[in-house]
Design a protein around this motif. Structure first.
Motif, PDB file in Angstrom:
ATOM      1  N   ARG A   8       0.306   8.005   7.318  1.00 57.77           N
ATOM      2  CA  ARG A   8      -0.826   7.105   7.108  1.00 57.77           C
ATOM      3  C   ARG A   8      -0.664   5.732   7.762  1.00 57.77           C
ATOM      4  N   HIS A   9       0.573   5.261   7.876  1.00 62.22           N
ATOM      5  CA  HIS A   9       0.826   3.901   8.382  1.00 62.22           C
ATOM      6  C   HIS A   9       1.985   3.910   9.390  1.00 62.22           C
ATOM      7  N   TRP A  66       8.409  -2.195  10.039  1.00 62.34           N
ATOM      8  CA  TRP A  66       9.205  -2.513   8.843  1.00 62.34           C
ATOM      9  C   TRP A  66      10.647  -2.067   9.005  1.00 62.34           C
ATOM     10  N   PRO A 106       5.494  -4.277   4.417  1.00 60.60           N
ATOM     11  CA  PRO A 106       4.779  -3.009   4.324  1.00 60.60           C
ATOM     12  C   PRO A 106       3.273  -3.240   4.488  1.00 60.60           C
ATOM     13  N   SER A 107       2.529  -2.174   4.670  1.00 63.58           N
ATOM     14  CA  SER A 107       1.072  -2.282   4.765  1.00 63.58           C
ATOM     15  C   SER A 107       0.513  -2.866   3.475  1.00 63.58           C
ATOM     16  N   GLY A 108      -0.557  -3.624   3.615  1.00 66.03           N
ATOM     17  CA  GLY A 108      -1.251  -4.122   2.426  1.00 66.03           C
ATOM     18  C   GLY A 108      -0.620  -5.339   1.790  1.00 66.03           C
ATOM     19  N   VAL A 120       3.893   7.901   4.155  1.00 64.98           N
ATOM     20  CA  VAL A 120       3.800   6.600   4.830  1.00 64.98           C
ATOM     21  C   VAL A 120       3.788   6.793   6.334  1.00 64.98           C
ATOM     22  N   ASP A 168       2.578   2.796  12.478  1.00 61.03           N
ATOM     23  CA  ASP A 168       2.956   1.573  13.197  1.00 61.03           C
ATOM     24  C   ASP A 168       3.587   0.548  12.254  1.00 61.03           C
ATOM     25  N   ASP A 169       2.995   0.400  11.081  1.00 68.79           N
ATOM     26  CA  ASP A 169       3.561  -0.542  10.116  1.00 68.79           C
ATOM     27  C   ASP A 169       4.950  -0.107   9.662  1.00 68.79           C
ATOM     28  N   SER A 200       8.996  -7.919   8.858  1.00 71.09           N
ATOM     29  CA  SER A 200       7.739  -7.167   8.810  1.00 71.09           C
ATOM     30  C   SER A 200       7.492  -6.631   7.404  1.00 71.09           C
ATOM     31  N   ALA A 229       0.812  -1.221   0.000  1.00 70.07           N
ATOM     32  CA  ALA A 229       0.000   0.000   0.000  1.00 70.07           C
ATOM     33  C   ALA A 229       0.842   1.267   0.000  1.00 70.07           C
ATOM     34  N   TRP A 230       2.150   1.128   0.168  1.00 77.62           N
ATOM     35  CA  TRP A 230       3.024   2.310   0.191  1.00 77.62           C
ATOM     36  C   TRP A 230       3.489   2.739  -1.202  1.00 77.62           C
TER      37      TRP A 230
END
Length: 205
Positions: free
Chosen positions: A102-103, A110, A118-120, A99, A105-106, A116, A90-91
């Motif tokens: 919007r994200h 990462w 990325p988001s999505g 990033v 914690d993710d 870990s 999602a990044w």
């Protein structure tokens, strides 16, 4: 001794904005500035001499950069899918600031752990490392004693350098590899590598 000359692709329209551009989003080609950088890198490689083979990521910006070098050196280009950039999920297309907004914690996860994603559902750095290691081993076996030009992206090229230095995963985020920069690694035996140059941009003027 086997030598890998690492060439990051030239600029795309996204590069000056420092947007994440991986294998999970669009596949931009070189910008006019990037084409000039690719030509300059090809000229520098011709002056250097000694390159016996070229291998590239399948992504458009790398193939375009590699073909400038191939034309200048009189070599063919082999495409290796495992040299592609990471999938940023999602990044894709975002700046790090976006990033972070919007994200958060993710992103923290990462940066802290190669396990870990990325988001999505993007690719972990451990997954990138696994495929890049396989490429390295195949190149060293196929081109023992030769010099190979490797055209790829920030993630895979940083990974090759990190592995050569036997450095921990977080060091990936402490290396600058500018567009169309050159770095050089030599390998004398399994597990024995040396970094000779990093982020060389002298040819870019």
């Amino acid at each position: 001794m086997t030598t890998l000359v690492l060439l990051r692709h030239g600029e795309t329209p996204l590069t000056p904005q420092r947007r994440l551009s991986g294998s999970g989003g669009s596949d931009p080609g070189l910008s006019p500035a990037g084409r000039g950088q690719a030509r300059a890198a090809a000229d520098a490689l011709a002056r250097r001499g000694g390159i016996g083979a070229i291998v590239t990521s399948p992504m458009r910006r790398c193939q375009e950069t590699a073909h400038w070098a191939a034309a200048r050196l009189g070599l063919s280009v082999r495409v290796d899918r495992d040299l592609r950039e990471a999938d940023f999920g999602a990044w894709e297309g975002l700046t790090f600031a976006q990033v972070r907004e919007r994200h958060p914690d993710d992103l923290d996860a990462w940066l802290a752990s190669p396990e870990s994603p990325p988001s999505g559902g993007g690719e972990t750095m451990r997954q990138v490392t696994r495929r890049v290691t396989a490429v390295r081993d195949e190149l060293l076996a196929r081109h023992a004693g030769a010099t190979v030009l490797v055209v790829s992206h920030v993630g895979p090229l940083r990974t090759l350098i990190r592995l050569a230095l036997q450095a921990p995963p977080h060091t990936l985020f402490h290396m600058e590899l500018a567009a169309a920069s050159l770095s050089t690694l030599t390998y004398t035996a399994p597990g024995e590598a040396m970094l000779h140059s990093l982020n060389d941009t002298h040819h870019l003027g």
